[in-house]
Design a protein around this motif. Structure first.
Motif, short mmCIF file in Angstrom:
data_model
loop_
_atom_site.label_atom_id
_atom_site.label_comp_id
_atom_site.label_asym_id
_atom_site.label_seq_id
_atom_site.Cartn_x
_atom_site.Cartn_y
_atom_site.Cartn_z
N PRO A 3 0.85 -1.21 0.00
CA PRO A 3 0.00 0.00 0.00
C PRO A 3 0.88 1.25 0.00
N ILE A 4 0.87 2.00 -1.10
CA ILE A 4 1.77 3.15 -1.22
C ILE A 4 1.27 4.37 -0.47
N ILE A 5 0.20 4.21 0.28
CA ILE A 5 -0.28 5.31 1.13
C ILE A 5 0.64 5.45 2.33
N LYS A 6 1.19 4.33 2.79
CA LYS A 6 2.12 4.37 3.91
C LYS A 6 3.42 5.02 3.44
N PRO A 7 4.12 5.73 4.33
CA PRO A 7 5.39 6.35 3.93
C PRO A 7 6.50 5.32 3.74
N PHE A 8 7.45 5.67 2.89
CA PHE A 8 8.64 4.85 2.67
C PHE A 8 9.71 5.33 3.63
#
Length: 99
Positions: free
Chosen positions: A23-28
């Protein structure tokens, strides 16, 4: 590959690739300094444009009579787009409100 905006450590291709499959909503999170980065809007648009040729090919440009050949070439486009995605996506530091 992009660098961390805080410590200037280069992101690893493998870690960015794994991040993009989740899920790219979470930060990297940077592996060196642990600062969190978010994908920019431009990065999200570029990421979606990577898969546009595959969609167009599979929906409209099916030049071959064989459905298996069409799907195979479409899957090849998806694989190439997937492998290039860590080089295309751009990150920015997450702004946290500390009051």
């Amino acid at each position: 590959m992009q660098h961390c905006k805080n410590c200037h450590t280069q992101f690893q291709w493998k870690k960015v690739y794994r991040y993009l499959w989740g899920p790219i909503i979470k930060p990297f999170r940077c592996h060196a300094c642990q600062h969190e980065h978010l994908i920019t809007m431009k990065g999200r648009v570029m990421l979606s444009l990577l898969y546009l040729p595959t969609t167009l090919f599979l929906l409209f440009l099916t030049p071959f009579q064989s459905i298996v050949l069409n799907l195979g070439i479409g899957m090849l486009f998806i694989l190439i787009g997937s492998l290039l995605s860590p080089f295309i996506v751009r990150f920015k530091l997450e702004q946290t409100n500390q009051s």
